[in-house]
Enzyme design. Structure first.
Site, PDB file in Angstrom:
ATOM      1  N   CYS A 171       0.812  -1.225   0.000  1.00 17.86           N
ATOM      2  CA  CYS A 171       0.000   0.000   0.000  1.00 17.86           C
ATOM      3  C   CYS A 171       0.840   1.267   0.000  1.00 17.86           C
ATOM      4  O   CYS A 171       1.925   1.318   0.562  1.00 17.86           O
ATOM      5  CB  CYS A 171      -0.871   0.055   1.232  1.00 17.86           C
ATOM      6  SG  CYS A 171      -1.847  -1.395   1.522  1.00 17.86           S
ATOM      7  N   ARG A 187       5.440   0.000  -5.762  1.00 13.84           N
ATOM      8  CA  ARG A 187       5.347  -0.802  -4.543  1.00 13.84           C
ATOM      9  C   ARG A 187       4.413  -2.003  -4.729  1.00 13.84           C
ATOM     10  O   ARG A 187       4.454  -2.942  -3.936  1.00 13.84           O
ATOM     11  CB  ARG A 187       4.820   0.057  -3.387  1.00 13.84           C
ATOM     12  CG  ARG A 187       5.740   1.209  -3.045  1.00 13.84           C
ATOM     13  CD  ARG A 187       5.023   2.247  -2.214  1.00 13.84           C
ATOM     14  NE  ARG A 187       4.745   1.792  -0.879  1.00 13.84           N
ATOM     15  CZ  ARG A 187       5.539   1.984   0.172  1.00 13.84           C
ATOM     16  NH1 ARG A 187       6.664   2.643   0.013  1.00 13.84           N
ATOM     17  NH2 ARG A 187       5.221   1.548   1.361  1.00 13.84           N
ATOM     18  N   TRP A 229      -2.926  -2.729  -1.389  1.00 17.22           N
ATOM     19  CA  TRP A 229      -2.482  -4.102  -1.675  1.00 17.22           C
ATOM     20  C   TRP A 229      -3.241  -4.969  -0.678  1.00 17.22           C
ATOM     21  O   TRP A 229      -3.013  -4.884   0.528  1.00 17.22           O
ATOM     22  CB  TRP A 229      -0.974  -4.197  -1.475  1.00 17.22           C
ATOM     23  CG  TRP A 229      -0.357  -5.485  -1.913  1.00 17.22           C
ATOM     24  CD1 TRP A 229      -0.009  -5.831  -3.185  1.00 17.22           C
ATOM     25  CD2 TRP A 229       0.013  -6.589  -1.082  1.00 17.22           C
ATOM     26  NE1 TRP A 229       0.543  -7.086  -3.189  1.00 17.22           N
ATOM     27  CE2 TRP A 229       0.578  -7.572  -1.925  1.00 17.22           C
ATOM     28  CE3 TRP A 229      -0.077  -6.852   0.281  1.00 17.22           C
ATOM     29  CZ2 TRP A 229       1.042  -8.790  -1.450  1.00 17.22           C
ATOM     30  CZ3 TRP A 229       0.387  -8.065   0.763  1.00 17.22           C
ATOM     31  CH2 TRP A 229       0.943  -9.017  -0.104  1.00 17.22           C
ATOM     32  N   ASN A 270      -2.081   1.964   5.791  1.00 16.34           N
ATOM     33  CA  ASN A 270      -1.175   0.867   5.406  1.00 16.34           C
ATOM     34  C   ASN A 270      -0.936   0.035   6.646  1.00 16.34           C
ATOM     35  O   ASN A 270      -0.789   0.614   7.726  1.00 16.34           O
ATOM     36  CB  ASN A 270       0.198   1.377   4.975  1.00 16.34           C
ATOM     37  CG  ASN A 270       0.165   2.137   3.692  1.00 16.34           C
ATOM     38  OD1 ASN A 270      -0.869   2.221   3.061  1.00 16.34           O
ATOM     39  ND2 ASN A 270       1.302   2.684   3.320  1.00 16.34           N
ATOM     40  N   GLY A 271      -0.838  -1.265   6.509  1.00 15.69           N
ATOM     41  CA  GLY A 271      -0.543  -2.096   7.676  1.00 15.69           C
ATOM     42  C   GLY A 271      -1.691  -3.033   7.976  1.00 15.69           C
ATOM     43  O   GLY A 271      -2.581  -3.233   7.159  1.00 15.69           O
ATOM     44  N   GLU A 285      18.598 -17.162  -6.886  1.00 16.49           N
ATOM     45  CA  GLU A 285      18.210 -15.808  -7.289  1.00 16.49           C
ATOM     46  C   GLU A 285      17.779 -15.781  -8.764  1.00 16.49           C
ATOM     47  O   GLU A 285      16.815 -15.101  -9.119  1.00 16.49           O
ATOM     48  CB  GLU A 285      19.374 -14.838  -7.015  1.00 16.49           C
ATOM     49  CG  GLU A 285      19.173 -13.400  -7.467  1.00 16.49           C
ATOM     50  CD  GLU A 285      17.980 -12.679  -6.860  1.00 16.49           C
ATOM     51  OE1 GLU A 285      17.358 -13.207  -5.934  1.00 16.49           O
ATOM     52  OE2 GLU A 285      17.649 -11.587  -7.355  1.00 16.49           O
ATOM     53  N   LYS A 303      14.096 -14.584  -9.958  1.00 12.82           N
ATOM     54  CA  LYS A 303      13.871 -13.506 -10.944  1.00 12.82           C
ATOM     55  C   LYS A 303      12.898 -13.983 -12.009  1.00 12.82           C
ATOM     56  O   LYS A 303      11.982 -13.273 -12.381  1.00 12.82           O
ATOM     57  CB  LYS A 303      15.175 -13.091 -11.649  1.00 12.82           C
ATOM     58  CG  LYS A 303      16.155 -12.213 -10.924  1.00 12.82           C
ATOM     59  CD  LYS A 303      15.671 -10.854 -10.570  1.00 12.82           C
ATOM     60  CE  LYS A 303      14.913 -10.853  -9.313  1.00 12.82           C
ATOM     61  NZ  LYS A 303      15.271 -10.546  -8.074  1.00 12.82           N
ATOM     62  N   GLU A 309       9.259 -14.445 -10.590  1.00 12.06           N
ATOM     63  CA  GLU A 309       8.640 -13.165 -10.212  1.00 12.06           C
ATOM     64  C   GLU A 309       8.025 -12.441 -11.404  1.00 12.06           C
ATOM     65  O   GLU A 309       6.933 -11.911 -11.309  1.00 12.06           O
ATOM     66  CB  GLU A 309       9.700 -12.216  -9.618  1.00 12.06           C
ATOM     67  CG  GLU A 309      10.061 -12.477  -8.184  1.00 12.06           C
ATOM     68  CD  GLU A 309      11.118 -11.498  -7.686  1.00 12.06           C
ATOM     69  OE1 GLU A 309      10.927 -10.929  -6.615  1.00 12.06           O
ATOM     70  OE2 GLU A 309      12.150 -11.284  -8.365  1.00 12.06           O
ATOM     71  N   HIS A 364      18.908 -36.177  -5.530  1.00 12.82           N
ATOM     72  CA  HIS A 364      18.101 -36.550  -4.361  1.00 12.82           C
ATOM     73  C   HIS A 364      16.625 -36.226  -4.578  1.00 12.82           C
ATOM     74  O   HIS A 364      15.888 -36.054  -3.619  1.00 12.82           O
ATOM     75  CB  HIS A 364      18.642 -35.863  -3.111  1.00 12.82           C
ATOM     76  CG  HIS A 364      20.042 -36.282  -2.797  1.00 12.82           C
ATOM     77  ND1 HIS A 364      20.352 -37.542  -2.350  1.00 12.82           N
ATOM     78  CD2 HIS A 364      21.218 -35.623  -2.917  1.00 12.82           C
ATOM     79  CE1 HIS A 364      21.663 -37.630  -2.181  1.00 12.82           C
ATOM     80  NE2 HIS A 364      22.219 -36.484  -2.534  1.00 12.82           N
ATOM     81  N   LYS A 415       6.891  -4.164  -3.789  1.00 17.22           N
ATOM     82  CA  LYS A 415       8.303  -3.802  -3.694  1.00 17.22           C
ATOM     83  C   LYS A 415       8.732  -3.715  -2.238  1.00 17.22           C
ATOM     84  O   LYS A 415       9.840  -4.087  -1.881  1.00 17.22           O
ATOM     85  CB  LYS A 415       8.516  -2.452  -4.390  1.00 17.22           C
ATOM     86  CG  LYS A 415       9.955  -1.969  -4.400  1.00 17.22           C
ATOM     87  CD  LYS A 415      10.765  -2.752  -5.392  1.00 17.22           C
ATOM     88  CE  LYS A 415      12.234  -2.427  -5.337  1.00 17.22           C
ATOM     89  NZ  LYS A 415      13.023  -3.518  -5.949  1.00 17.22           N
TER      90      LYS A 415
HETATM   91  C1  G6P Z   1       9.772  -8.082  -1.709  1.00 14.12           C
HETATM   92  C2  G6P Z   1      10.432  -7.598  -2.980  1.00 14.12           C
HETATM   93  C3  G6P Z   1      11.737  -8.343  -3.195  1.00 14.12           C
HETATM   94  C4  G6P Z   1      12.635  -8.188  -1.981  1.00 14.12           C
HETATM   95  C5  G6P Z   1      11.927  -8.606  -0.692  1.00 14.12           C
HETATM   96  C6  G6P Z   1      12.723  -8.169   0.532  1.00 14.12           C
HETATM   97  O1  G6P Z   1       9.360  -9.397  -1.846  1.00 14.12           O
HETATM   98  O2  G6P Z   1       9.582  -7.800  -4.080  1.00 14.12           O
HETATM   99  O3  G6P Z   1      12.403  -7.841  -4.323  1.00 14.12           O
HETATM  100  O4  G6P Z   1      13.786  -8.962  -2.145  1.00 14.12           O
HETATM  101  O5  G6P Z   1      10.652  -7.966  -0.599  1.00 14.12           O
HETATM  102  O6  G6P Z   1      12.715  -6.776   0.581  1.00 14.12           O
HETATM  103  P1  G6P Z   1      13.857  -5.873   1.173  1.00 14.12           P
HETATM  104  O7  G6P Z   1      13.409  -4.464   0.881  1.00 14.12           O
HETATM  105  O8  G6P Z   1      13.867  -6.169   2.659  1.00 14.12           O
HETATM  106  O9  G6P Z   1      15.132  -6.222   0.524  1.00 14.12           O
END
Ligand code: G6P
Length: 613
Positions: free
Chosen positions: A2, A27, A74, A100-101, A486, A490, A493, A509, A608
């Site tokens: 949010c 975000r 959100w 927010n929250g 990672e 990516k 996502e 395994h 985000k």
């Molecule tokens: C969300 C974002 C990711 C990020 C994660 C942790 O899931 O989409 O890209 O890695 O949060 O966020 P931070 O701001 O703590 O790195």
């Protein structure tokens, strides 16, 4: 997650609020809304979908007013729809509130209010809060700011809120607990926002609210900050250094691609002033200032979520190899709810791009309460984590807008490399020759990244081959194992293709059962002490007809002969490998997602900055 924007001043609020919501789109959200006071009207407009849908729905509406609040939601409580979108009216429609929250005790509060005759339109916890404020206000015959204070005392959970009152067109009340909120100070005008990005084009003077603080923002008067007991606080104005151009796309079709290409510069920025090749010197001020803590650390605990957690895993390899300190890497969300053993001589490293991740913040508090020293690695200057840790290092990559983290990840990894070198040198656990070699090589990393970026169109061509796939496997060993994780993250996502990363030897395994001639397997097979072992793992995949895309070093001949496709990257020191091998994987995910028509910068369901647990 949010986003909040608010404005009070002499200009029309609506265009400022809408622009602010656009700046917060990165975000992640699923609906948007705005509340404006015009004369004796308090108008609320909302829309499911994007901010542009809200704008469209407002075309024939009264959008006048020099005071207003706006929100991107959100969904947490209640599905993403028009009714659940913020702002929410109170029962009398005299108040409007955005939030927010998560209000954890909302069900109990709601039941109490229902018994007092309040009715609810939405499924949200937010509507409960605005009704509670109205109830407190009328039953105590008090003003709105006192009502907010008293109501928030009853609330359990996290909030950043903004409230306006129809009968009070010169006032916005804002408050926060565990969810960020910034107040911008302009010339006879004030702004509020979840982060500084909607504010920066109007003013660089901001106040960061602390937990359980309330900002009382009146037209033409300096804001007043009080706590929940009405004790005033001296205003602490911070000067922002971010520039507006840093927030724009700079000619790239997506922020993500811009941010991938920025990595040559961002890594240089991250090293600046911290590395001196001529003197064989690496120094991070946070390490130097707290040298004893690091030298006497019984253990290093790394806490993070998502991509930052993957950077943390690389940290484990680094600190164990170069500093000989045992390391544990924890998901913040798991750590905070276990009964973790934390020693006062533990050093805790919290990694976060946004500096606002709710689980990481909570895990930090836990570690601090147990007496550990907590060091933050964050990107957003002035965010909550740097303010709640004992010391730390910024990554200095500028705002990262694409939801999928790219440049923040490489800079987090770089900070961890510099920390390990700095501590290892102080502890004398890294041989001087090796230290010098790594340092020399580190200096060359940005140019080597440039060489990989030059292969962008080749990687784009390659991506076409893989758009058919429904599943992907990524594998690597040693420093390349976190890169396999990672790389897979990516891809899933932003392309929504299912992808998993594995340590290559684990394949047999279980995961090897998935291999057939349709399964693309991305292998990071760069030089290092497990190179030959990785080759054996590739043979196991080939024997089952898996399709191998290998990331190899230049002049590699063994893997090239086995793989179906290869991407060559320059050779480097093994511990620096992740800084290079992740680049083609970022590009591959980006191009596959674009080919599949995905919303690369704002993938569905993702946020985000994850400010709720
Ligand atoms: C969300 C974002 C990711 C990020 C994660 C942790 O899931 O989409 O890209 O890695 O949060 O966020 P931070 O701001 O703590 O790195």
């Amino acid at each position: 997650m949010c986003g909040i924007v608010g404005y009070i001043g002499n200009q029309d609020a609506y265009p400022i609020l809408i622009k602010g919501l656009h700046r917060l789109e990165y975000r992640g959200y699923d609906s948007a809304g705005v509340a404006l006071i015009d004369g004796d009207q308090l108008n609320i407009y909302k829309a499911k979908g994007k901010v542009s849908d809200l704008e469209e729905s407002c075309t024939s509406k009264n959008i006048a007013g020099t005071i207003g609040i706006a929100h991107t939601r959100w969904a947490t409580h209640g599905e993403p729809n028009h009714i659940n979108a913020h702002p929410h009216y109170s029962q009398s429609a005299d108040l409007a509130l955005i939030h927010n929250g998560i209000i954890e005790n909302y069900a109990v509060l709601k039941e109490g209010l229902k018994q007092k005759g309040y009715t609810f339109q939405s499924q949200t916890d937010t509507e409960v809060l605005v009704q509670l404020i109205e109830y407190v206000k009328t039953s105590n015959k008090t003003d709105i700011s006192t009502a907010v204070q008293l109501a928030l005392k009853q609330v359990v959970g996290a909030y950043a809120i903004a409230v306006v009152e129809k009968s009070n067109p010169d006032l916005i009340i804002a408050a926060r607990k565990s969810s960020p909120l910034v107040v911008g100070i302009g010339e006879n005008e004030y702004f509020i926002a979840s982060d500084a990005s909607p504010i920066i084009e109007y003013t660089n003077k901001v106040i960061y609210l602390e937990d359980e603080e309330i900002a009382i923002i009146r037209r033409q008067e300096p804001p007043k900050i009080v706590n929940l007991n009405n004790v005033p606080k001296t205003l602490q104005i911070t000067q922002l250094e971010m520039s507006l151009s840093e927030l724009e796309k700079g000619g790239y079709p997506h922020f993500m691609l811009k941010e991938i290409f920025e990595q040559t510069r961002t890594l240089r920025d991250c090293m600046r002033g911290r590395i001196n090749i001529d003197n064989n010197h690496v120094a991070l001020s946070g390490i130097i200032d707290n040298k004893d803590k690091f030298l006497n650390a019984r253990r290093i605990l790394i806490l993070a979520c998502g991509t930052s957690w993957h950077a943390g895993l690389i940290g484990e390899y680094l600190f164990e190899e170069f500093c000989r300190i045992p390391v544990e890497v924890e998901y913040s969300s798991e750590f905070r709810y276990r009964k973790p053993v934390i020693y006062p001589d533990d050093v805790v490293i919290a990694i976060s791009q946004s500096g606002e991740t709710a689980d990481t913040l909570a895990a930090i508090e836990l570690a601090k309460n147990a007496g550990a020293f907590v060091y933050g690695i964050c990107n957003v200057v002035g965010s909550s984590i740097p303010r709640h840790t004992h010391s730390g290092s910024y990554t200095h990559v500028g705002p990262e807008i694409g939801v999928a983290s790219t440049k923040a990840f490489t800079a987090q990894t770089l900070v961890l490399i510099m920390m390990a070198l700095n501590i290892g040198k102080e502890k004398k656990t890294i041989p001087q020759k090796q230290f010098e070699k790594i340092l020399l090589e580190l200096d060359k990393i940005p140019d080597k990244i440039e060489m990989i970026l030059e292969q962008n169109s080749k990687i784009e061509d390659l991506s076409k081959i893989f758009t058919y796939a429904h599943n992907f496997i990524y594998m690597g060993r040693g420093y390349s194992f976190p890169i396999a994780l990672e790389g897979a993250l990516k891809l899933k996502e932003i392309s929504y293709i299912h992808a998993e990363g594995y340590p290559a030897a684990e394949m047999k395994h279980g995961p090897i059962a998935l291999i057939d001639n349709e399964m693309p397997v991305v292998v990071i097979a760069t030089n290092g002490h497990t190179y030959d072992k990785t080759i054996s793992n590739i043979q196991e995949i080939k024997a089952r007809k898996g399709r191998i895309l290998a990331i190899v070093n230049k002049y590699d001949d063994k893997v090239k002969n086995m793989a179906d496709y290869v991407i060559e990257i320059p050779d480097t020191e093994e511990c620096l490998g992740p800084l290079l091998s992740i680049i083609p994987l970022q590009l591959l995910s980006y191009h596959i997602a674009v080919k599949k028509g995905r919303n690369v910068d704002m993938p569905r369901n993702l946020a985000k900055s994850v400010t709720v647990e």
